[in-house]
Design an enzyme around this catalytic site. Structure first.
Site, PDB file in Angstrom:
ATOM      1  N   ASP A 263       0.408  -1.557  -0.192  1.00  0.00           N
ATOM      2  CA  ASP A 263      -0.002   0.518   0.125  1.00  0.00           C
ATOM      3  C   ASP A 263       0.684   1.465   0.049  1.00  0.00           C
ATOM      4  O   ASP A 263       0.174   2.012  -0.224  1.00  0.00           O
ATOM      5  CB  ASP A 263      -0.541   0.551   1.268  1.00  0.00           C
ATOM      6  CG  ASP A 263      -0.486   0.404   2.363  1.00  0.00           C
ATOM      7  OD1 ASP A 263       1.382  -0.651   3.163  1.00  0.00           O
ATOM      8  OD2 ASP A 263      -0.899  -0.016   3.340  1.00  0.00           O
ATOM      9  N   HIS A 264       1.947   1.535   0.386  1.00  0.00           N
ATOM     10  CA  HIS A 264       2.742   2.648   0.694  1.00  0.00           C
ATOM     11  C   HIS A 264       3.715   3.006  -0.962  1.00  0.00           C
ATOM     12  O   HIS A 264       3.673   4.418  -0.403  1.00  0.00           O
ATOM     13  CB  HIS A 264       3.808   2.314   1.767  1.00  0.00           C
ATOM     14  CG  HIS A 264       3.118   2.814   2.967  1.00  0.00           C
ATOM     15  ND1 HIS A 264       2.265   1.204   3.589  1.00  0.00           N
ATOM     16  CD2 HIS A 264       3.434   3.360   4.188  1.00  0.00           C
ATOM     17  CE1 HIS A 264       1.876   2.150   4.878  1.00  0.00           C
ATOM     18  NE2 HIS A 264       2.875   2.965   5.417  1.00  0.00           N
TER      19      HIS A 264
ATOM     20  N   ASP B 180       3.583  -0.628  11.435  1.00  0.00           N
ATOM     21  CA  ASP B 180       3.421   0.071  10.591  1.00  0.00           C
ATOM     22  C   ASP B 180       2.396   1.160  12.536  1.00  0.00           C
ATOM     23  O   ASP B 180       2.115   0.464  12.277  1.00  0.00           O
ATOM     24  CB  ASP B 180       2.215   0.161   9.876  1.00  0.00           C
ATOM     25  CG  ASP B 180       1.965   1.412   8.763  1.00  0.00           C
ATOM     26  OD1 ASP B 180       2.055   1.867   7.788  1.00  0.00           O
ATOM     27  OD2 ASP B 180       0.963   2.403  10.353  1.00  0.00           O
TER      28      ASP B 180
ATOM     29  N   ARG C   6      -1.551  12.762   9.570  1.00  0.00           N
ATOM     30  CA  ARG C   6       0.466  13.196  10.521  1.00  0.00           C
ATOM     31  C   ARG C   6       0.451  14.375   9.372  1.00  0.00           C
ATOM     32  O   ARG C   6      -0.389  13.858   8.144  1.00  0.00           O
ATOM     33  CB  ARG C   6       0.982  12.608  10.113  1.00  0.00           C
ATOM     34  CG  ARG C   6       0.595  11.401  11.404  1.00  0.00           C
ATOM     35  CD  ARG C   6       2.027  10.557  10.890  1.00  0.00           C
ATOM     36  NE  ARG C   6       2.151   9.425  12.105  1.00  0.00           N
ATOM     37  CZ  ARG C   6       2.882   8.347  12.785  1.00  0.00           C
ATOM     38  NH1 ARG C   6       3.315   7.672  11.500  1.00  0.00           N
ATOM     39  NH2 ARG C   6       2.720   7.871  13.421  1.00  0.00           N
TER      40      ARG C   6
ATOM     41  N   SER D 170       6.491   7.057  12.807  1.00  0.00           N
ATOM     42  CA  SER D 170       6.390   6.017  12.566  1.00  0.00           C
ATOM     43  C   SER D 170       7.002   4.512  13.211  1.00  0.00           C
ATOM     44  O   SER D 170       7.742   5.143  14.455  1.00  0.00           O
ATOM     45  CB  SER D 170       7.178   6.819  10.854  1.00  0.00           C
ATOM     46  OG  SER D 170       7.235   5.023  10.815  1.00  0.00           O
TER      47      SER D 170
ATOM     48  N   ARG E 145       8.938   3.014  11.587  1.00  0.00           N
ATOM     49  CA  ARG E 145       9.742   2.744  10.508  1.00  0.00           C
ATOM     50  C   ARG E 145      11.366   2.323  11.711  1.00  0.00           C
ATOM     51  O   ARG E 145      12.229   3.393  12.086  1.00  0.00           O
ATOM     52  CB  ARG E 145      10.694   3.889   9.022  1.00  0.00           C
ATOM     53  CG  ARG E 145      10.399   5.655   9.839  1.00  0.00           C
ATOM     54  CD  ARG E 145      10.366   6.002   8.788  1.00  0.00           C
ATOM     55  NE  ARG E 145       9.089   6.410   8.267  1.00  0.00           N
ATOM     56  CZ  ARG E 145       8.275   7.352   7.796  1.00  0.00           C
ATOM     57  NH1 ARG E 145       9.387   8.418   7.790  1.00  0.00           N
ATOM     58  NH2 ARG E 145       6.736   7.573   8.026  1.00  0.00           N
TER      59      ARG E 145
HETATM   60  C1  MIC Z   1       2.901   6.398   8.838  1.00  0.00           C
HETATM   61  O1  MIC Z   1       2.111   6.923   8.467  1.00  0.00           O
HETATM   62  O2  MIC Z   1       4.157   7.498   9.124  1.00  0.00           O
HETATM   63  C2  MIC Z   1       3.457   4.865   8.014  1.00  0.00           C
HETATM   64  C3  MIC Z   1       4.279   5.568   6.670  1.00  0.00           C
HETATM   65  O3  MIC Z   1       2.102   4.390   7.651  1.00  0.00           O
HETATM   66  C4  MIC Z   1       4.689   4.202   9.099  1.00  0.00           C
HETATM   67  C5  MIC Z   1       4.985   3.243   8.118  1.00  0.00           C
HETATM   68  C6  MIC Z   1       6.839   3.959   7.694  1.00  0.00           C
HETATM   69  O4  MIC Z   1       7.813   4.699   7.279  1.00  0.00           O
HETATM   70  O5  MIC Z   1       6.660   2.650   7.077  1.00  0.00           O
HETATM   71  C7  MIC Z   1       4.275   4.346  10.132  1.00  0.00           C
HETATM   72  O6  MIC Z   1       3.133   5.017  10.613  1.00  0.00           O
HETATM   73  O7  MIC Z   1       4.162   3.727  11.318  1.00  0.00           O
HETATM   74 FE1  SF4 Z   2      -0.550   4.435   4.635  1.00  0.00          FE
HETATM   75 FE2  SF4 Z   2       0.590   4.847   7.368  1.00  0.00          FE
HETATM   76 FE3  SF4 Z   2      -0.956   7.035   5.657  1.00  0.00          FE
HETATM   77 FE4  SF4 Z   2      -2.265   5.032   7.318  1.00  0.00          FE
HETATM   78  S1  SF4 Z   2      -0.775   6.637   8.232  1.00  0.00           S
HETATM   79  S2  SF4 Z   2      -2.802   5.603   4.912  1.00  0.00           S
HETATM   80  S3  SF4 Z   2      -0.599   3.295   7.157  1.00  0.00           S
HETATM   81  S4  SF4 Z   2       0.945   6.414   5.348  1.00  0.00           S
END
Ligand code: MIC
Ligand code: SF4
Length: 831
Positions: free
Chosen positions: A95-96, A160, A448, A643, A645
């Protein structure tokens, strides 16, 4: 179709018994969070009354979910753990890695071309190790989990931070780094500091313009981005039961933005309705049978202050819609004050784009309510002023909203429907003109809004609101517009007002989908080949990190003293960098490029202390690495917010940073650092942050005696020849110290495995024999003691009788040991 029904059945059968035992151990009625946590203790974990915010506890989660951007690193680590198959049901979701540009169809084709190597890798690893695979376009991990896997009373982890979404279906679902996922998939215990508990009592009922999103926007304003750290937020009250299950999901989802370990709700009819609507009537039926165990004990919600560490009360009947931002999700502004705040703070008031959807806000209800506003545009002769985009959370939602006419309603206001993926939420948005870095405003229903997150432009002011409010603001194109009170002028010059949004909680005709995008793994994956090309720039097999050298760390350089907010987006940017998530060396070129240097207030510009020149952070760190010089990163409050990550921890580790020293950490990031063998330290005295100078040479002293709750010392050798020493804290327990010593948790795991594997066959047999004897001895003694104790009710006499019996049976050594223990137990009961 219900996945893993047998697992759910087995858990539900065991839950009542486990909860009863836990209630006894804790000695009082239990919250829902405690019920779920205590009924998921790992089999080696002794049951006791755990200290909230204190005890490290071993858990056995029911399942694991991973998304493509984090799964690559998680699975590369899992591959080096040498297990043939995952130990618990696990899934991967693509999805990312889909860039939002032209619209769903073209974007998906482009992503399938550009990231083919990664998708193929993930698909084949999944196939080999028994992991369910959701193809690109199937949907966003959390929405797909909610629709298919989440169940009341369950416990899951996911790579995640928004894994917490599944709290909407009454789970304890926690975001973690890939190394944690590896533990669980390898069948090992998963460790977590037992969380504190925050209770949120919801009274009243949502109405008019207010939606579930506003609850979490309000909570974020109250608790701030750090306020939930180390805690589970449990929602309850009439306001909770009266809201939809997906609304609950939204609240839990964005709970990541207050740093909460997770959030959850007790099982109720809205959850049952959602389970039935998503094809899981069987789970609803099972849950109904044990429903009193899937919510808190009644005493808890009657007097919450007695059972939670903190209680917040929100009246939904009077709650205003909110818009949070810019640049931080906890800057909460109620709609009635938005105009004043925008003018006072100089926020650009013209709205360029409104974006709805994402993992947190793309339920049927969300889309239906937003569409009810979009429909008014034509009905009232209006024209939408801002651009408008939709990212559906799953193919099931997309297919259903198309069938029910919502997509064509959005079409009429010029909306663009992006693929069922993260897209603009994670900076995978090819926004025309963003490179000009102009000051501008966007509003979205994501989670975010950190600087540069959505479009890479640091001057984009992003605000978070409900899909309804985002739609209304996009129609008006004006941040100062209050749809509750203000009128719009239509094409005919008439003044018109938007009516409050309406929409069904669930589709009247049920959900539908043609191809949900799921691929089941091979029954026997042993023959499946996974190949990683050594010349790939997207994937790289992992080499183990070096173990600790056994000495204090001397002569470290300061890489950066980061100023202010330093989220994982600042440490390891997403957007275009997402493509290197499977290649540690390549992604390390984004290390801390978003962080502000305290000394020159510049982004991505730090002093190379070997040359005196300023250069980009990764370049400077590579220069230190080339000379074998370790370094240290200093940071402010809530370092690593956002995140899950683990790249944000692996990159500094890979490039030779030895310690991260900050005022405070976000939970997941601190654990990620520990897992990767880094030193995660905090200032004992926060004001010591000011003592760190740009050209200091630093020594970390005390590592040879590294022990839980024992401070370490940091010596600052200033360039003027003076020296200062400060104390630093850490939260490592004995096990985590072993990770540090081994070089990483993975190294430690592999070391234990190989030493266990090395034990000779006769030795293994002997150990097994010993264990069997012990159990048999325990049984003999237990029986005898029970018999003797039955004869009297007086505790003293009971002990005497037990002793007598013990003498009789305790001839052999093992029996003697067991006997001694039993007498002690009897004696304890006396107290
Ligand atoms: C996000 O919303 O910041 C992400 C991308 O979903 C991250 C995960 C990532 O960095 O791959 C998260 O929230 O953990
Ligand atoms: Fe994707 Fe993270 Fe955004 Fe949700 S908050 S849509 S998991 S990047």
């Amino acid at each position: 179709m219900t996945f893993d029904l047998d697992m759910i059945k087995a858990l539900y059968a065991a839950m009542p018994g486990r909860i009863a035992k836990a209630r006894k151990a804790v000695g009082k009625p239990l919250t829902l969070s405690e019920k779920i946590l205590y009924s998921h203790l790992h089999s080696d974990q002794k049951l006791e009354n755990f200290g909230r915010g204190k005890s490290y506890v071993d858990f056995a989660p029911d399942r694991v979910a991973m998304q493509d951007a984090t799964a690559q690193m998680a699975l590369l680590q899992f591959m080096s753990a040498g297990r043939p198959k995952v130990a618990v049901p696990s899934t991967v979701h693509c999805d990312h890695l889909i860039v939002a540009k032209a619209g769903a169809k073209d974007d998906l084709t482009a992503a399938n071309n550009e990231s083919k190597e990664v998708f193929d890798f993930l698909a084949s690893v999944s196939n080999k190790y028994g992991i369910g695979f959701w193809k690109p376009g199937a949907g966003i991990i959390h929405q797909v989990v909610l629709e298919n896997y989440a169940f009341p009373g369950g416990m899951m982890i996911g790579t995640d931070s928004h894994t917490v979404n599944a709290g909407g279906l009454g789970m304890v679902a926690i975001g973690v780094g890939g190394a944690d996922a590896v533990d669980v998939m390898a069948g090992m215990a998963w460790e977590l500091k037992f969380p504190k508990l925050i209770g949120v009592k919801l009274t009243g009922k949502l109405n008019g313009w207010t939606s579930a999103k506003d609850v979490i926007l309000k909570v974020a304003g109250i608790l701030t981005v750090k306020g939930g750290t180390g805690a589970i937020v449990e929602y309850f009250g009439e306001g909770a039961t009266s809201m939809s299950c997906t609304g609950k999901g939204t609240i839990c989802n964005m709970g990541a933005e207050i740093g909460a370990t997770t959030s959850t709700f007790g099982y109720d009819e809205s959850m049952s309705r959602y389970l039935v609507a998503t094809g899981r009537a069987d789970v609803a039926k099972l849950a109904d049978k044990i429903k009193e165990h899937l919510t808190a004990d009644p005493e808890v919600y009657a007097s919450p202050e007695k059972y939670f560490d903190q209680v917040i009360e929100i009246n939904l009947s009077t709650l205003e819609p909110h818009l949070n931002g810019p640049f931080t999700p906890d800057l909460a502004t109620p709609l009635s004050k938005l105009k004043d705040e925008a003018i006072k703070n100089g926020w650009p008031t013209k709205i360029e784009v409104g974006l709805i959807g994402s993992c947190t806000n793309s339920s049927y209800e969300d889309i239906a309510r937003a569409a009810s506003l979009a429909k008014q545009v034509a009905d009232k002769g209006l024209k939408t002023k801002a651009e408008f985009t939709i990212t559906p959370g799953s193919e099931q939602v997309r297919y259903t909203i198309e069938r029910d006419g919502f997509i064509s309603t959005f079409d009429k206001i010029g909306a663009k429907v992006f693929a069922n993926a993260c897209g603009p939420c994670i900076g995978m948005w090819n926004r025309v003109g963003a490179d000009k870095k102009e000051k501008n405003t966007i509003v979205h229903s994501f989670n975010r809004n950190f600087q540069s997150r959505n479009d890479g432009n640091p001057n984009t002011y992003a605000f978070v609101g409900s899909p309804e409010l985002v739609t209304a603001l996009a129609i008006a194109g004006d941040l100062t517009f209050n749809p509750l009170t203000d009128y719009l002028t239509n094409e005919r010059g008439e003044k018109v007002k938007l009516e409050a949004p309406t929409g069904d909680e669930l589709p009247k005709k049920g959900f539908d989908v043609k191809d949900p995008g799921f691929q089941a793994p091979a029954k026997d994956g042993s023959k499946v080949k996974v190949s990683v090309s050594p010349t790939s720039d997207r994937l790289q097999l992992l080499a183990p990190f070096k173990p600790w050298e056994g000495t204090d760390l001397k002569g470290l350089r300061l890489l950066i003293k980061a100023k202010g907010k330093c989220t994982t987006d600042h440490i390891s940017m997403a957007g275009k960098w997402l493509k290197y998530r499977g290649h540690l060396d390549n992604i390390s070129n984004n290390l801390l490029i978003g962080a502000t240097n305290y000394f020159n207030e510049a982004i991505n510009s730090v002093k190379n202390n070997l040359t005196g020149a300023y250069d980009e952070v990764p370049k400077v760190q590579r220069a230190y690495k080339a000379k074998g010089i370790g370094s240290i990163v200093v940071g402010d409050e809530n370092y690593g917010e956002g995140s899950s990550r683990e790249h944000a921890a692996m990159e500094p580790r890979h490039l030779g940073v030895r310690a991260i020293l900050v005022k405070s950490f976000a939970r997941i990031h601190e654990t990620n650092l520990k897992k990767q063998g880094m030193l995660a330290l905090t200032f004992a005295n926060k004001a010591d942050y000011d003592k760190i100078r740009e050209d200091d040479v630093l020594d970390i002293v005390g590592l040879t005696k590294f022990a839980p709750e024992k401070q370490l010392e940091l010596v600052l050798n200033h360039s003027d020849g003076s020296k200062e020493s400060i104390m630093v804290n850490h939260t490592y327990n004995a096990n985590q110290i072993e990770w540090f010593k081994a070089g990483s948790a993975l190294n430690a795991m592999n070391a234990t495995k190989s030493s266990a594997g090395k034990a000779s066959a006769p030795k293994k047999k002997a150990t097994a024999k010993k264990a069997a004897k012990k159990t048999a001895a325990k049984k003999v003694v237990k029986k005898a003691v029970k018999k003797a104790a039955k004869k009297t009710t007086k505790p003293v006499a009971k002990k005497k009788a037990a002793k007598k019996v013990v003498k009789k049976v305790a001839k052999k050594k093992v029996v003697k040991k067991a006997a001694k223990k039993s007498v002690k137990k009897v004696a304890k009961k006396k107290k």
